[in-house]
Design a protein around this motif. Sequence first.
Motif, PDB file in Angstrom:
ATOM      1  N   ALA A  99       0.834  -1.205   0.000  1.00  0.00           N
ATOM      2  CA  ALA A  99       0.000   0.000   0.000  1.00  0.00           C
ATOM      3  C   ALA A  99       0.869   1.255   0.000  1.00  0.00           C
ATOM      4  O   ALA A  99       0.572   2.239  -0.705  1.00  0.00           O
ATOM      5  N   ALA A 100       1.963   1.219   0.780  1.00  0.00           N
ATOM      6  CA  ALA A 100       2.879   2.364   0.819  1.00  0.00           C
ATOM      7  C   ALA A 100       3.545   2.580  -0.538  1.00  0.00           C
ATOM      8  O   ALA A 100       3.744   3.721  -0.966  1.00  0.00           O
ATOM      9  N   LYS A 121       2.396  12.509  -9.218  1.00  0.00           N
ATOM     10  CA  LYS A 121       1.823  13.828  -8.948  1.00  0.00           C
ATOM     11  C   LYS A 121       2.907  14.906  -8.967  1.00  0.00           C
ATOM     12  O   LYS A 121       2.737  15.964  -9.601  1.00  0.00           O
ATOM     13  N   SER A 167       2.087   6.994  -6.621  1.00  0.00           N
ATOM     14  CA  SER A 167       1.100   8.013  -6.957  1.00  0.00           C
ATOM     15  C   SER A 167       1.652   9.416  -6.687  1.00  0.00           C
ATOM     16  O   SER A 167       1.472  10.341  -7.489  1.00  0.00           O
ATOM     17  N   ASP A 168       2.371   9.551  -5.551  1.00  0.00           N
ATOM     18  CA  ASP A 168       2.943  10.851  -5.211  1.00  0.00           C
ATOM     19  C   ASP A 168       4.053  11.238  -6.183  1.00  0.00           C
ATOM     20  O   ASP A 168       4.186  12.407  -6.561  1.00  0.00           O
ATOM     21  N   ARG A 210       2.204   1.819  -3.469  1.00  0.00           N
ATOM     22  CA  ARG A 210       1.183   2.404  -4.349  1.00  0.00           C
ATOM     23  C   ARG A 210       1.046   3.898  -4.081  1.00  0.00           C
ATOM     24  O   ARG A 210       0.979   4.706  -5.015  1.00  0.00           O
ATOM     25  N   ASP A 211       0.983   4.281  -2.793  1.00  0.00           N
ATOM     26  CA  ASP A 211       0.860   5.705  -2.441  1.00  0.00           C
ATOM     27  C   ASP A 211       2.090   6.488  -2.904  1.00  0.00           C
ATOM     28  O   ASP A 211       1.971   7.606  -3.421  1.00  0.00           O
TER      29      ASP A 211
END
Length: 525
Positions: free
Chosen positions: A242-243, A253, A249-250, A245-246
């Motif tokens: 999960a980390a 961004k 994503s960051d 994936r985050d």
Amino acid sequence: MVSLSFSDLTFHWPDGTVVFDGLDATIGPGQIGLVGGNGAGKSTLLRLIAGELRPLRGSITVPGRLGYLRQDLALRTGQRVEAVLGIAEVRAALQRIEAGTGEPEDFDAVGSQWQLEEESIALLGKLGLDHIAGSVAELDRTIDTLSGGETVLLGLVAELLREPDVLLLDEPTNNLDAVARARLYTVIRQFAGTVVVVSHDRELLDRVDGIAELRAGEIRSFGGNYGDYERIIDQEQAAALAAVRDARSDVRKQARELVEARTKLDRRQRFAQKMQDNKRVPKIIAGLRKNAAEVSAGKLRTAHIDKLDSARETLDQAEDLVRADREIRIELPDTRLYPGQDVISLDQVRLANGPVVELRVNGPERIALTGRNGAGKSTLLRRIVDEGPKVPWRLLPQRLDVFDEDRSVFDNVAEAAPHADAERIRGQLARFLFRGSDADIPASALSGGERLRAALATLLLADPAPKLLMLDEPTNNLDLPSLGHLTQALAGFEGALIVVSHDPRFLAEIGVTRTLELTQDGLVE
């Protein structure tokens, strides 16, 4: 109850391979399962603790006496039972004393151990080696007359006779039948000191007090049994993914915002340049604006670049927490058999240890061959080979004594598969984690798990492709992920299987269709 401790432990193999580099850790007290992937260094660590290997630097502290059950005891086929038990010298002294020819040094050798033979026989009987415990004369047997499981139990008796405070066990349930495993579990549980056990046996690992995970040259301790350890690792991996994936994503961004900021700044600069070219703004004011814009743009670019670099660093850290362990990859060739196809026909064949067997195998049957340790299961497989199966076959022997110890893994496999070119052999070995120079190490330097992987690689390079596989304890020494891959591959095998195994979970997962027990009366379905 004592603990083992390691301080700055450093060990490299002669070829420069680093196993440990400054390891600081503690293992124990209690019943501890030492886990880690094949090649992580579990057996190497036990050999360092036992003093068979010397570290380059650092120290190992072992409080009290040490016992060490080796993984490769079954390969020492020429040794006599008394030598394995470590009582040969005392027995010889006792025999000279009883014959009236004893010398003072014989009495010194015996010391207070006048009942050593009887104590050895009693302990052999406790662990189910009744036929060896039947008389003192049985202590003169060589271990090649014993089954693999009997050899393991014999080695355990030898270590217990030394009354150790710390007991190291390297794959102690290899080749043990269900009854022998139960006895082993009881002995371990009743042991008063600290036990460090390396094993692929889930039931044994679910009975320990703690888990020590060896990974990337470091040891991490977990309270509870293997099931508790698995749950913790699964939770950590879910959080790590999960980390990741985050973090990804960051990164996207921040990269997008950096592009957008650069685009805006480029537009401003082009507009300012256009205004100056058209002389709509006094030159001095245009220059001041340009300098201010460049300073502002530089700060903005630097801020976005810093954010992107920080996001990438966070991603790297998150990815480091995701496990990408090396696992074997098994691909079985086209080996289809058709229902009714004749595979094996044994008619009233007498085995060396007494039983008369009759066996018919037709088509893609999956047979689990079971029986007590010493019943003759390995002997039956060899007799099938002697009688000649009706289809191409391959046998994986229990002792894995199929290698020239002085030759490399590659050379051994090449000799067994003369039809295969070097590229194909190295490709197959890579699937079994012998990549690059790993394939060039001598067979004598292989651990138990590595020997099994090398033997499997050889077996599956057969030409023609085997339509009958006879596997004698194939799960020995495999780490649990690799065991899963072997299970999956055998589940998809389209030929006939005869598997000697005392692992009911493994037998169920490969889909056995018949279970045959070898007894003194023959094969019982």
